[in-house]
Every structure is written in structure tokens, then in C-alpha cells.
Design a protein around this motif. Structure first.
Motif, PDB file in Angstrom:
ATOM      1  N   GLY A 261       0.817  -1.215   0.000  1.00 41.62           N
ATOM      2  CA  GLY A 261       0.000   0.000   0.000  1.00 41.62           C
ATOM      3  C   GLY A 261       0.847   1.260   0.000  1.00 41.62           C
ATOM      4  N   CYS A 262       1.927   1.231   0.788  1.00 41.73           N
ATOM      5  CA  CYS A 262       2.815   2.399   0.816  1.00 41.73           C
ATOM      6  C   CYS A 262       3.499   2.601  -0.533  1.00 41.73           C
ATOM      7  N   ALA A 263       3.982   1.507  -1.124  1.00 40.42           N
ATOM      8  CA  ALA A 263       4.643   1.624  -2.421  1.00 40.42           C
ATOM      9  C   ALA A 263       3.676   2.115  -3.487  1.00 40.42           C
ATOM     10  N   MET A 264       2.455   1.556  -3.469  1.00 39.62           N
ATOM     11  CA  MET A 264       1.464   1.971  -4.466  1.00 39.62           C
ATOM     12  C   MET A 264       1.063   3.440  -4.258  1.00 39.62           C
ATOM     13  N   GLY A 265       0.838   3.818  -2.985  1.00 38.51           N
ATOM     14  CA  GLY A 265       0.469   5.214  -2.696  1.00 38.51           C
ATOM     15  C   GLY A 265       1.557   6.181  -3.090  1.00 38.51           C
TER      16      GLY A 265
ATOM     17  N   LEU B  54      -1.395   7.402   0.381  1.00 38.78           N
ATOM     18  CA  LEU B  54      -1.075   6.158   1.079  1.00 38.78           C
ATOM     19  C   LEU B  54      -2.319   5.502   1.656  1.00 38.78           C
ATOM     20  N   ALA B  55      -3.170   6.316   2.301  1.00 37.73           N
ATOM     21  CA  ALA B  55      -4.371   5.763   2.931  1.00 37.73           C
ATOM     22  C   ALA B  55      -5.296   5.134   1.898  1.00 37.73           C
ATOM     23  N   SER B  56      -5.521   5.812   0.778  1.00 35.73           N
ATOM     24  CA  SER B  56      -6.418   5.272  -0.246  1.00 35.73           C
ATOM     25  C   SER B  56      -5.838   4.002  -0.863  1.00 35.73           C
ATOM     26  N   SER B  57      -4.509   3.920  -1.000  1.00 32.20           N
ATOM     27  CA  SER B  57      -3.883   2.731  -1.590  1.00 32.20           C
ATOM     28  C   SER B  57      -3.976   1.526  -0.651  1.00 32.20           C
ATOM     29  N   ILE B  58      -3.688   1.776   0.641  1.00 28.91           N
ATOM     30  CA  ILE B  58      -3.794   0.672   1.613  1.00 28.91           C
ATOM     31  C   ILE B  58      -5.225   0.160   1.675  1.00 28.91           C
ATOM     32  N   PHE B  59      -6.183   1.079   1.668  1.00 30.96           N
ATOM     33  CA  PHE B  59      -7.588   0.679   1.692  1.00 30.96           C
ATOM     34  C   PHE B  59      -7.941  -0.140   0.444  1.00 30.96           C
TER      35      PHE B  59
END
Length: 710
Positions: free
Chosen positions: A49-53, A88-93
Motif C-alpha cells: 500500500g505504501c509503495a502503491m500510494g 497512502l491511505a487510499s492505496s492501503i484501503f
């Protein structure tokens, strides 16, 4: 209004970063779902999620850095950090959502709305980080379009990621979805940028002071983001390779275990459990293979049927444990004389078969002589001074036969010729033996057809009670009237039935027929009569025997004590523990148990006293010379005393003279049986002869051969 422009190469870079971030998202969805543990799945969720965000955020800022206004530009550090957190938050979600077991349409729509809001928030928070004075104005139509694109891009990303999360397909199968998703995200960004309106005379408040400067921000973001995404993908690739390797190792171990289990099952199915030699099934395959090779190459081979002489006496005298050790020793000695290409198999009991390639005719004779010498030349067991010999019959392919069935039959016939010639010898099949082998084939086929027809029937021999001299019942003896050959001696067809396994079916028929006849006699007024039925060793070892006895008693409405089951002494001692359990179960039904041919085998008094037997039958070998042999008088007297001490009745069979009868009555026998008192006759004749208090001594018409019994 201030007119903006874009740096083309940065626009292209932002698109590539968006695609790389999308590819990372798809790969992370797979890693999260296929992780072997919950803890590792959580690690992949947070790291992915962090990498994607970071990738989406980097695409946004590289795209903003590609934007140029005729004034200096910069970005507020705090607002920039907040926009990063939104990404980051939207990616982790998003990754958490697609890792769920299911994704219904309502949850997908809600997730797309939340993720789209996060991406839009990231974008417009990043725009706010410019701290434009006066503030940025947004065209409502373009703003709405950018939000719709954000929602659509999020919906597409979630849908595609969920569909591909369990996919193990190759790299190229994820490239196209990553390109489409990356293009959608970039489209949202540049649509949002198109909605922005910058007033003439505007200044960027973040261009001075502690704001991030554009001249070095692009390089930092690009290098850092690309490095992070690359590291994540490399780690994912290495983990995937490691998992694949572990899976491959587990599969190899499982396959090896399955192969081992399969080999063990094959070993058990195709080999004798005692000697580990090939059994009858594998022997048949080996002979078929030898036949095919002989036909193809024009070669010859021999089938050698070997039977041990006197093995039964060893079993009777020393027990089955010693007998089994003897069989293993015979197998080992014989195997050492063979070549690797030769086959040694055990059919069962003391029967072995060899399949040997023939190079010279003298080789077979030499091998047979060496086998006889190895087996009969000295003790086989170190702890016992036991010596047995062997008889070997030989049939050669293609000289004598070219089929597995005929080769086995001809070798068997030759082996019996070796036994008749004095044992401890070998015999090669000859044409004059052909009739005997073919007769066995035909006789067995005729016997199978005779079951259930009038060809098979029972004769009944009376059993006379010494006290009162009346008939107490009868022993049922099976007879076979062949349509062409007439009456077949029982010892001839019973041996054939036992060797072929037909004896179980014949035994069930005899038991049922004898009980049916007893029911008729009881209905005619002979309520006190009993019927004795012989059980063969094979029938006695059947797991269904107890149920069959219980069923036949119920079918014919008989008191269990009116049925007496006769078992030979050697049959009982074959497996004493199993015999005890079965006989005790029979006794609990109430049926009588008779130990037949007593004195001819080897039985332990310890086991004898535990047997729930009701009577002992003295073998006719001790009765035959009773008038002239004081030793036989002593033996019979001892058996009578032993039986009475154990509360068993004593039956003497083979009584043929008045002198024998007088001796047996004086010695204390309870029942007598023999030709003097009545020959075996059919049921109707039995009633005619014995339907009165005292039986007449009469030789009945019918079978007049030897006193062979079932």
C-alpha cells in the motif's frame, strides 16, 4: 489569466510512473491473497500500500512539476505531506478491499467512491500546496469530469485487481491492465489540472521560504519513487520465486511420498508377505512377458513347479512359526541358485514356481538337481535339525505349451509325477501326462457347473450310540455323480476344489443341505438326531463362517446343539489363537464341535483343554489294527481317558469288524461309526435303514469305493 504549459518528457515520465504504480498494485493484490500466513499478508498489505500510494503520489507531483507558469513555483511541505498521506491511505484501503474473499457490487462501488475521493483529495491537496495568491479557481465542469474519472479509475482498479489477485499468469498478462489503469489515473490528474484557473498577477506563496523548489524536487521524487517501486517489485519477485521453489519442493516431497506409498502398495499387492517373493498375480505377468519375449526372439524358457515333501508334518510337529521360517529358508536357498533374470514366486503354502530362461537343455536338469540338493542336502534352520525334500515338475515353452495356463498345469502335473516316483525328484512334462492335465482342467470346469445341480448330493453315515445301540444321528458326506465319469472319489474332487477356491461355495451348499435334511428328519419324529458336517481348512478360515452357520440354523429352525461341525486336528492347530476365538464363538451359538482325525496331528494339551469341543473322533488308523496291536489299545485307551477328563464324548470311526467294535465298547467309547454299522447312503435309504430302535448291519447300494470322507 495566466497561461500554463507542460514539459513533454515529464508528462511521459508521469504516465510511466502511473503504469508502474498500477502494475505494483496488481502484483501486491496477488501477494497479499496468496501469502502463506496472516502476518505475512499484513506485511505485504502495508508495504504494498505504501509503495502503491507513493507511486500514485509521485505520478501526481511529476505531472505538476511538468506544469509551467510564467511565475516561479514551489510547494508547501506540510500540504505536500498531507497529500502523500491521502495517497497512502487510499492505496492501503484499496489493497485491503481486493484481498477480501468476496467483492459484491455495492462494496465495490463504495470502495471506488472512497478510493476516488482519496485520489482526488491527494490531487487537490497537492494543488493547494502551491499556496497561490489569489487562490486557484476551478471550472465546475472540468472539476466534475476529474472527479468522475477518479471514481471510474478507482472502480476499474479495484475490479481488475480483485479479478487478477489469484492469477498466477505471467508478466505479460498484467501489463495491459497496468497500462489501462495508469492511463486512467493520469487522465484524472490532467483533467484536474485543466480545471484549474490562475488569475493574472497571481503569485506562488510556496515559491519562497521553506517551500519545496521545483528545480530539484522532480529529480528526487522520480529517483526515489522509481527506486522504491523497483525494490518492492524485486522483493515480490524474489518472494514469488521462493514460494514457487518451496511449492516445488513440497510437491517433490509429496510426489516422492506418493511414489513410496504406491511402491509399498504395489509390493503388497504383487508379493508374498512372508517370503517377499512374487505372488500368483505377479507370476502370471512375468510368464506373460516371457511368452511375448519367446515369441518375438524365438527363445525358450521353463516353468518349474516345486512342492515341498513332508512340509505338513513339520507344521504339525513344530508349529506354524517354524514352518514359516522353513519356507523363508527354502526361498533364500533357491534364490541363490538363480540368475537375476530368472523368477522365483510363491503361490501359497509350500508351493513355489520358477520361470527360467533356457540356453541349453542340460541347464534345466542341472538347475533342478542343484535345487533338490540345496533343499534336501542338510538342515534348513540353525535351531532345528529339520530336513525336507522337494518335488519339481518342469514344463517348457514352446515345446509343451505356449500359454500361461497350460504351462502351469503341465508343470503341476509333472510335479505330481515326481511325487509318485518317490519324491525328492524332478520330472519333465511328457505327452503321456497331457491327459491328466487336461482332465484336471475339464474336471474343475465340470465341478463348477455341478454346484447347485443334482450332480452334487449328500450321503449320510450313521453314528451309533454305544449306550442303547441306537442311531444318534449321521455324518454328512459329499458325493459327486459326474454325467460321463460316474461317481468321482471325494479325495479327488475335494483336493481340486480346495486348490481352486471352489471349496467355500461347495461347503456352504453342503452345510445348508445337511441342515435342510435334518429338519425333515425332525419333522418325521427323530427329534434327538444330530447331523455332523465337515469343514475344510479353507472354509474354516473364512471370515463369513460364523454368520453362515447362524443363518442356516435360523433358516431351517434347528436347535444349535443338533448341528455338529467337524474340524481336523491339524486345521485347529494351524493358527491356534484364531481357531480358539472362532470355536468359542461357535460354541456360544450352541453348536457341537468335533475334533476329527484326533491323534494324527500334533496338538498341545494346553490348547486342547482350552478348546470348546464337545467330542473327539479317534482316527481309523488307530482302530484298524486294534485287535492285533497292544500299542493301539493303549493309545485309544489314553484318548478315551483324556476326552472324558475334559468332558468330551469319544467317537471311534472306521469300525469294520465285530472285534473292533467289542474293543471300542470295552475301552469306553461313546459313539461308533463305520461300515460294520452302516455305510454312507442317501437320505431316503438312511430313513429306511435306521427308522427303528436298533440299526441293522447292511451294506447299502451306491458308492463302494474307499471310505474317503470330505
Amino acid at each position: 489569466m495566466l497561461d500554463g504549459s507542460y514539459t513533454p518528457w515529464l508528462v511521459v515520465v508521469s504516465l510511466l510512473v502511473a503504469m508502474l504504480a498500477s502494475f505494483t498494485a496488481l502484483d501486491m493484490a496477488n501477494r497479499i491473497t496468496t501469502a502463506p500466513s496472516t502476518r505475512l499478508s499484513l506485511v505485504w498489505l502495508l508495504g504494498g500500500g505504501c509503495a502503491m500510494g507513493l507511486g500514485i503520489w509521485s505520478m501526481h507531483f511529476i505531472g505538476m512539476l511538468a506544469f509551467r507558469l510564467p511565475i516561479p513555483l514551489g510547494y508547501d511541505l506540510a500540504w505536500t505531506a498531507i497529500s502523500l498521506l491521502a495517497a497512502l491511505a487510499s492505496s492501503i484501503f484499496a489493497l485491503w478491499l481486493v484481498s477480501r474473499p468476496t467483492l459484491p457490487h455495492t462494496r465495490l462501488a463504495l470502495g471506488a467512491l472512497l478510493m476516488g475521493s482519496g485520489i482526488a483529495s491527494m490531487h487537490y491537496l497537492g494543488m493547494a500546496a502551491m499556496r497561490m495568491q489569489p487562490g486557484i479557481e476551478y471550472d465546475p465542469a472540468w472539476l466534475a469530469v476529474s472527479l468522475l474519472i477518479a471514481f471510474a479509475a478507482s472502480w476499474s482498479a479495484l475490479f481488475v485487481a480483485f479479478r487478477l489477485r489469484l492469477s498466477q499468469r505471467r508478466l505479460r498478462h498484467r501489463l495491459l491492465p497496468a497500462v489501462l489503469l495508469g492511463s486512467a489515473i493520469v487522465g484524472m490528474h490532467y483533467t484536474g489540472m485543466a480545471a484549474a484557473r490562475f488569475q493574472a498577477g497571481s503569485i506562488c506563496g510556496a515559491a519562497a521560504g521553506d517551500g519545496l523548489q521545483t528545480q530539484w524536487l522532480a529529480a528526487i521524487v522520480l529517483v526515489l519513487t522509481t527506486a522504491i517501486l523497483a525494490v518492492v517489485l524485486i522483493v515480490s519477485w524474489l518472494d514469488q520465486r521462493m514460494q514457487a521453489q518451496l511449492l516445488r519442493i513440497r510437491n517433490d516431497i509429496l510426489r516422492s511420498s506418493l511414489d513410496d506409498a504406491q511402491q509399498e502398495l504395489t509390493q503388497a499387492a504383487l508379493h508374498d508377505p512372508l517370503t517377499r517373493l512374487p505372488n500368483r498375480l505377479l507370476l502370471q505377468q512375468r510368464i506373460e512377458n516371457a511368452l511375448a519375449e519367446a515369441e518375438q526372439r524365438g527363445s525358450r524358457f521353463a516353468v518349474m513347479f516345486m512342492d515341498l515333501d513332508g512340509f505338513k508334518q513339520v507344521n504339525d510337529a513344530y508349529g506354524h512359526q517354524t514352518g514359516d521360517a522353513l519356507l523363508v529358508a527354502v526361498a533364500e536357498r533357491t534364490r541363490h541358485l538363480l540368475r537375476p533374470s530368472d523368477v522365483l514366486a510363491r503361490l501359497g503354502g509350500d508351493e513355489f514356481v520358477l520361470v527360467v530362461r533356457i540356453d541349453n537343455d542340460e541347464d534345466i536338469a542341472t538347475l533342478a538337481s542343484r535345487i533338490l540338493q540345496a533343499i534336501g542336502g542338510g538342515p534348513l534352520l540353525p535351531d532345528h535339525d529339520l530336513q525336507v525334500t522337494a518335488s519339481v515338475g518342469i514344463a517348457i515353452c514352446p515345446d509343451h505349451a505356449a500359454s500361461e495356463r497350460q504351462l502351469m498345469a503341465f508343470a503341476d502335473a509333472a510335479m505330481y509325477q515326481a511325487k509318485e516316483a518317490g519324491r525328492n525328484a524332478y520330472a519333465v512334462f511328457a505327452d503321456w501326462m497331457n491327459d491328466s492335465a487336461e482332465q484336471q482342467f475339464q474336471l474343475l470346469a465340470d465341478l463348477r457347473r455341478a454346484i447347485g445341480t443334482e450332480q452334487l448330493f449328500l450321503h449320510y453315515q450313521p453314528k451309533i450310540r454305544v449306550a442303547g445301540q441306537g442311531v444318534s444321528g449321521a455324518e454328512a458326506l459329499i458325493r459327486w455323480h459326474h454325467p460321463q465319469q460316474g461317481l468321482i472319489p471325494p479325495d479327488r474332487f475335494i483336493r481340486l476344489a480346495e486348490r481352486s477356491g471352489v471349496i467355500n461355495e461347495i461347503g456352504r451348499w453342503a452345510l445348508d443341505e445337511a441342515c435342510r435334511q435334518l429338519r425333515q428328519w425332525q419333522d418325521a419324529g427323530h427329534d434327538s438326531w444330530t447331523v455332523s458336517v465337515n469343514l475344510s481348512p479353507i472354509q474354516f478360515s473364512s471370515p463369513h463362517l460364523l454368520q453362515e452357520v447362524r443363518q442356516v440354523l435360523q433358516t431351517h429352525r434347528l436347535e444349535p446343539r443338533r448341528l455338529v461341525l467337524e474340524i481336523t486336528e491339524s486345521t485347529v492347530m494351524r493358527d491356534t489363537d484364531a481357531s480358539l476365538r472362532l470355536l468359542q464363538a461357535m460354541a456360544s451359538l450352541g453348536v457341537g464341535i468335533s475334533i476329527d482325525d484326533f491323534g494324527t496331528g500334533y496338538s498341545s494339551l494346553l490348547y486342547l483343554k482350552r478348546l470348546p469341543a464337545t467330542e473327539i473322533k479317534i482316527d481309523h488308523a488307530f482302530v484298524r489294527d486294534l485287535e492285533n496291536s497292544s500299542e493301539d489299545v493303549v493309545i485309544v485307551s489314553a484318548i478315551v481317558a483324556l476326552g472324558h477328563a475334559l468332558d468330551m464324548d469319544i467317537v471311534a470311526e472306521g469300525v469294520e469288524t465285530a472285534g473292533q467294535r467289542a474293543y471300542l465298547e470295552r475301552l469306553g467309547c461313546d459313539y461308533l461309526q463305520g461300515y460294520l454299522l452302516g455305510r454312507p447312503v442317501d437320505a431316503q435309504r438312511f430313513m429306511q435303514l435306521h427308522d427303528h430302535p436298533r440299526p441293522r448291519v447292511e451294506v447299502a447300494a451306491g458308492y463302494t469305493g474307499s471310505a474317503s470322507r470330505r
